[in-house]
Design a protein around this motif. Structure first.
Motif, short mmCIF file in Angstrom:
data_model
loop_
_atom_site.label_atom_id
_atom_site.label_comp_id
_atom_site.label_asym_id
_atom_site.label_seq_id
_atom_site.Cartn_x
_atom_site.Cartn_y
_atom_site.Cartn_z
N GLN A 1 38.89 29.83 31.91
CA GLN A 1 37.94 29.54 30.83
C GLN A 1 36.77 30.52 30.88
OE1 GLN A 1 36.95 25.41 31.30
NE2 GLN A 1 39.01 24.70 30.77
N GLN A 2 36.35 30.86 32.09
CA GLN A 2 35.25 31.81 32.25
C GLN A 2 35.66 33.19 31.75
OE1 GLN A 2 33.99 32.18 36.35
NE2 GLN A 2 33.05 34.16 35.98
N LEU A 3 36.86 33.63 32.10
CA LEU A 3 37.33 34.95 31.68
C LEU A 3 37.61 35.00 30.18
CD1 LEU A 3 39.81 35.74 34.61
CD2 LEU A 3 37.63 36.87 34.18
N ALA A 4 38.24 33.95 29.66
CA ALA A 4 38.64 33.94 28.26
C ALA A 4 37.44 33.88 27.32
CB ALA A 4 39.58 32.77 27.99
N SER A 5 36.33 33.34 27.79
CA SER A 5 35.15 33.18 26.93
C SER A 5 34.26 34.42 26.90
CB SER A 5 34.32 31.98 27.39
OG SER A 5 33.81 32.20 28.71
N ARG A 6 34.58 35.44 27.69
CA ARG A 6 33.75 36.64 27.72
C ARG A 6 33.88 37.46 26.45
NH1 ARG A 6 34.54 38.97 33.93
NH2 ARG A 6 33.51 37.22 34.97
N ARG A 7 32.76 37.91 25.95
CA ARG A 7 32.78 38.79 24.78
C ARG A 7 33.00 40.24 25.20
NH1 ARG A 7 28.18 36.71 20.46
NH2 ARG A 7 29.01 34.59 20.21
N GLN A 8 32.52 40.57 26.38
CA GLN A 8 32.73 41.92 26.90
C GLN A 8 33.40 41.82 28.26
OE1 GLN A 8 28.84 43.85 26.81
NE2 GLN A 8 29.48 44.98 24.98
N HIS A 9 34.32 42.74 28.49
CA HIS A 9 35.05 42.73 29.76
C HIS A 9 34.75 43.98 30.56
CE1 HIS A 9 37.66 39.17 29.48
NE2 HIS A 9 37.55 39.34 28.18
N ALA A 10 34.84 43.84 31.86
CA ALA A 10 34.68 44.98 32.75
C ALA A 10 35.79 46.00 32.49
CB ALA A 10 34.71 44.52 34.20
N HIS A 11 35.56 47.24 32.84
CA HIS A 11 36.60 48.25 32.65
C HIS A 11 37.67 48.15 33.73
CE1 HIS A 11 34.20 50.29 35.76
NE2 HIS A 11 35.30 50.96 36.04
N ALA A 12 37.34 47.45 34.84
CA ALA A 12 38.32 47.28 35.91
C ALA A 12 38.02 46.00 36.68
CB ALA A 12 38.31 48.47 36.87
N TYR A 13 39.06 45.21 36.88
CA TYR A 13 38.94 43.98 37.67
C TYR A 13 39.80 44.12 38.93
CZ TYR A 13 37.01 41.45 33.61
OH TYR A 13 36.22 41.02 32.56
N LEU A 14 39.31 43.57 40.02
CA LEU A 14 40.09 43.45 41.25
C LEU A 14 40.28 41.96 41.51
CD1 LEU A 14 41.47 44.53 43.78
CD2 LEU A 14 39.24 44.60 44.90
N LEU A 15 41.48 41.46 41.20
CA LEU A 15 41.81 40.05 41.40
C LEU A 15 42.41 39.92 42.78
CD1 LEU A 15 43.51 39.46 37.91
CD2 LEU A 15 41.12 39.05 38.54
N HIS A 16 41.73 39.21 43.66
CA HIS A 16 42.19 39.19 45.05
C HIS A 16 42.27 37.77 45.61
CE1 HIS A 16 38.12 38.51 46.77
NE2 HIS A 16 37.71 39.24 45.75
N GLY A 17 43.08 37.63 46.63
CA GLY A 17 43.29 36.34 47.30
C GLY A 17 44.62 36.38 48.02
N PRO A 18 44.95 35.33 48.78
CA PRO A 18 46.22 35.31 49.51
C PRO A 18 47.42 35.44 48.58
CG PRO A 18 44.78 33.52 50.21
CD PRO A 18 44.16 34.11 49.00
N ALA A 19 48.52 35.93 49.12
CA ALA A 19 49.75 36.02 48.33
C ALA A 19 50.23 34.62 47.97
CB ALA A 19 50.83 36.75 49.14
N GLY A 20 50.83 34.51 46.81
CA GLY A 20 51.47 33.25 46.44
C GLY A 20 50.59 32.22 45.78
N ILE A 21 49.41 32.61 45.28
CA ILE A 21 48.53 31.63 44.62
C ILE A 21 48.43 31.87 43.11
CG2 ILE A 21 47.18 31.21 46.72
CD1 ILE A 21 44.96 32.98 45.45
N GLY A 22 49.18 32.85 42.58
CA GLY A 22 49.23 33.03 41.14
C GLY A 22 48.35 34.13 40.58
N LYS A 23 47.99 35.12 41.39
CA LYS A 23 47.14 36.20 40.90
C LYS A 23 47.86 37.03 39.82
CE LYS A 23 46.49 38.09 44.91
NZ LYS A 23 47.40 37.16 45.65
N ARG A 24 49.14 37.28 40.01
CA ARG A 24 49.90 38.07 39.03
C ARG A 24 49.95 37.32 37.69
NH1 ARG A 24 53.57 42.47 39.04
NH2 ARG A 24 54.38 42.67 36.93
#
Length: 328
Positions: free
Chosen positions: A13-36
């Motif tokens: 909800q936080q990401l979808a509501s943004r009017r402007q997005h960063a030019h690059a995101y690093l989505l991180h966390g343990p494997a297998g939690i749904g980052k992809r």
């Protein structure tokens, strides 16, 4: 579009509501939690011609092209072979894509996973695109181990830690994915996956419970001198190497904890209780610490995609493991 995962709702909800997005995101966390899955949803949103408050519309031309994997303005970069590095020529192809004009007149989006699979030359080749992306380009980097990334890569991205599911959320999600599976088996699969539900599902599909049984039985035979390290190393060819190292690291930690606490408590690993209790009595803390150092050093080599001889590596591990019980 990728399925929504319950534990990601607040972040989404936080990401979808943004009017402007960063030019690059690093989505991180343990494997297998749904980052992809999160990255794919964000890619769909960024490319959608009629986005809604909840995400991509799923109906416009851009969404249809993306669903068919023929959208000209999206680029997915991942290793060409499982467990191999992302090479510099792959990144150069990405750089060429970034410098082009968007064919549909909107954004261009790159999804790179796992970011830590880039070798040094590949990571350096990506830096300029991260620093000065061309036009409306957004790069989505997915990382299971951000500590292995160059600081210059991380500093050029907006870093976003991805939420971890609770145990209850993981089990509920697994029940929806594997309704035919007994509740106890789902719990066991989740435990073998360090609490990561998507990893648990993947390992279930690979037959993780049968793998675990094969490995545990092999270790018991090793200590009874019914199998040799070389025989077991050859026989475990179908078990993922990283999974084996994770299990042995966990077992070594449990034994050491038993020795330090002076009592056998909270062993976990029910299928290995007797073996771990036996080794806690027979081995010394110095032996365990030496084994732990060896395991962690070689686990890093496995993670770093080093060119290792699998059979010789496992044989060396099993010789040391057998030595804990006084037999090598």
């Amino acid at each position: 579009m990728a399925d929504a995962l319950p534990w990601q709702q607040a972040l989404w909800q936080q990401l979808a509501s943004r009017r402007q997005h960063a030019h690059a995101y690093l989505l991180h966390g343990p494997a297998g939690i749904g980052k992809r899955q999160l990255a794919e949803r964000l890619m769909a949103l960024l490319l959608c011609q009629r986005p809604t408050a909840t995400g991509a519309c799923g109906q416009c031309k851009a969404c249809q092209l993306l669903a068919a994997r023929t959208h000209p303005d999206h680029f997915i970069l991942e290793p060409e072979e499982v467990d191999k590095a992302i090479r510099v020529d792959q990144v150069r192809e990405l750089v060429g894509f970034v410098t082009q004009t968007a064919q549909l007149g909107g954004r261009k989006v790159v999804l790179l996973e796992p970011a830590e699979a880039m070798n040094l030359n590949a990571a350096n080749a990506l830096l300029k695109s991260l620093e000065e992306p061309s036009g409306e380009t957004v790069l989505l980097l997915v990382s299971h181990q951000p500590s292995r990334l160059l600081p210059t890569i991380k500093s050029r991205c907006q870093q976003q830690a991805c939420p971890l599911p609770t145990r209850a959320q993981s089990l509920e999600w697994l029940a929806g994915q594997l309704p035919e599976m007994a509740a106890g088996e789902r719990e066991e699969s989740l435990a073998l996956s360090a609490g990561s539900p998507l990893s648990a599902l993947k390992l279930h599909e690979q037959g993780v419970l049968a793998m675990r049984e094969q490995v545990v039985e092999g270790i018991k035979k090793l200590h009874k001198q019914q199998s040799s390290p070389s025989q077991l190393a050859e026989g475990w060819n179908g078990v993922p190497l990283l999974l084996l190292f994770d299990w042995f690291c966990d077992w070594a930690h449990i034994i050491l904890r038993c020795q330090m606490a002076g009592e056998e408590v909270d062993l976990g690993a029910a299928d290995m209780h007797k073996v771990l209790q036996y080794l806690a009595r027979k081995s010394t803390p110095s032996q365990l610490l030496s084994l732990q150092d060896w395991l962690l050093a070689h686990r890093q080599k496995v993670l770093g995609k080093a060119n290792l001889n699998r059979v010789l590596l496992l044989e060396a591990l099993l010789v040391q493991w057998a030595g804990l019980g006084g037999k090598a």
